[in-house]
Design a protein around this motif. Structure first.
Motif, PDB file in Angstrom:
ATOM      1  N   TYR A   1     -55.321  43.340 -40.261  1.00 47.50           N
ATOM      2  CA  TYR A   1     -55.106  41.907 -40.075  1.00 47.50           C
ATOM      3  C   TYR A   1     -54.377  41.625 -38.759  1.00 47.50           C
ATOM      4  O   TYR A   1     -54.680  40.652 -38.069  1.00 47.50           O
TER       5      TYR A   1
ATOM      6  N   ARG B   1     -51.917  28.912 -41.453  1.00 47.51           N
ATOM      7  CA  ARG B   1     -52.710  29.666 -42.430  1.00 47.51           C
ATOM      8  C   ARG B   1     -52.683  31.165 -42.137  1.00 47.51           C
ATOM      9  O   ARG B   1     -52.553  31.980 -43.045  1.00 47.51           O
ATOM     10  N   GLU B   2     -52.809  31.539 -40.865  1.00 51.28           N
ATOM     11  CA  GLU B   2     -52.717  32.948 -40.487  1.00 51.28           C
ATOM     12  C   GLU B   2     -51.347  33.513 -40.860  1.00 51.28           C
ATOM     13  O   GLU B   2     -51.246  34.621 -41.384  1.00 51.28           O
TER      14      GLU B   2
ATOM     15  N   GLU C   1     -49.282  32.432 -43.166  1.00 51.69           N
ATOM     16  CA  GLU C   1     -49.161  32.518 -44.622  1.00 51.69           C
ATOM     17  C   GLU C   1     -49.923  33.723 -45.172  1.00 51.69           C
ATOM     18  O   GLU C   1     -49.440  34.410 -46.078  1.00 51.69           O
ATOM     19  N   THR C   2     -51.096  33.990 -44.626  1.00 52.68           N
ATOM     20  CA  THR C   2     -51.864  35.164 -45.044  1.00 52.68           C
ATOM     21  C   THR C   2     -51.102  36.432 -44.691  1.00 52.68           C
ATOM     22  O   THR C   2     -51.013  37.361 -45.504  1.00 52.68           O
TER      23      THR C   2
ATOM     24  N   ALA D   1     -48.252  36.867 -47.055  1.00 57.00           N
ATOM     25  CA  ALA D   1     -48.768  37.277 -48.369  1.00 57.00           C
ATOM     26  C   ALA D   1     -49.113  38.770 -48.377  1.00 57.00           C
ATOM     27  O   ALA D   1     -48.838  39.467 -49.370  1.00 57.00           O
ATOM     28  N   LEU D   2     -49.696  39.258 -47.296  1.00 60.78           N
ATOM     29  CA  LEU D   2     -49.986  40.691 -47.192  1.00 60.78           C
ATOM     30  C   LEU D   2     -48.697  41.510 -47.209  1.00 60.78           C
ATOM     31  O   LEU D   2     -48.628  42.561 -47.851  1.00 60.78           O
TER      32      LEU D   2
END
Length: 160
Positions: free
Chosen positions: A123, A74-75, A77-78, A81-82
């Protein structure tokens, strides 16, 4: 280089290369651009290619370093995405400024580009301080480019 690094490095280089190629394709200078009044402190045109080459190389390093630092899917993928959002905003700025010849619109868009670089730095910070630090020159460049963009609008506006 270990096998664990090959895929991220190739993927980061390819993705960054695509953003650079699209941005370069969209960036068409010519009579319109040549007639814009530039501030006396604007860099010479050849400096932009050098600066962007360095920025894109920095992006590859930060992308690979950050990607490896993500602890969960999940990290990661985030994070991706950023990066994708940042790449899109990077291309959009060139489209607005050069292709549509709307520096007034691009001065608004550069705020979102700046925020996307800032969000990448933020992030990454807890996961990879190195990736965050490597991105600081990119943030500084976008800050400079945004100020230059705003100055060009003031010197040449209004645009239609």
């Amino acid at each position: 280089m270990s096998r664990a690094w090959v895929f991220p490095v190739l993927t980061a280089a390819l993705a960054t290369g695509i953003v650079a190629l699209l941005g370069a394709t969209i960036t068409v200078t010519g009579p319109w651009y040549d007639h814009l009044v530039q501030p006396h402190w604007a860099p010479p045109d050849r400096a932009y290619a050098i600066a962007w080459t360095i920025i894109y190389a920095i992006n590859v390093v930060a992308l690979v370093t950050g990607w490896h630092a993500m602890r969960t899917r999940r990290e990661a993928e985030t994070f991706i995405a950023l990066w994708a959002t940042n790449g899109f905003l990077n291309i959009l700025w060139s489209l607005l400024f050069f292709r549509l010849q709307r520096p007034d619109w691009s001065v608004i868009e550069v705020i979102f580009l700046w925020l996307s670089v800032g969000s990448l730095i933020t992030y990454c910070w807890r996961r990879s301080m190195a990736a965050s630090i490597v991105l600081v020159p990119y943030l500084l460049w976008v800050t400079f480019a945004g100020y230059l963009n705003m100055t060009i609008v003031r010197l040449n506006g209004p645009f239609s």
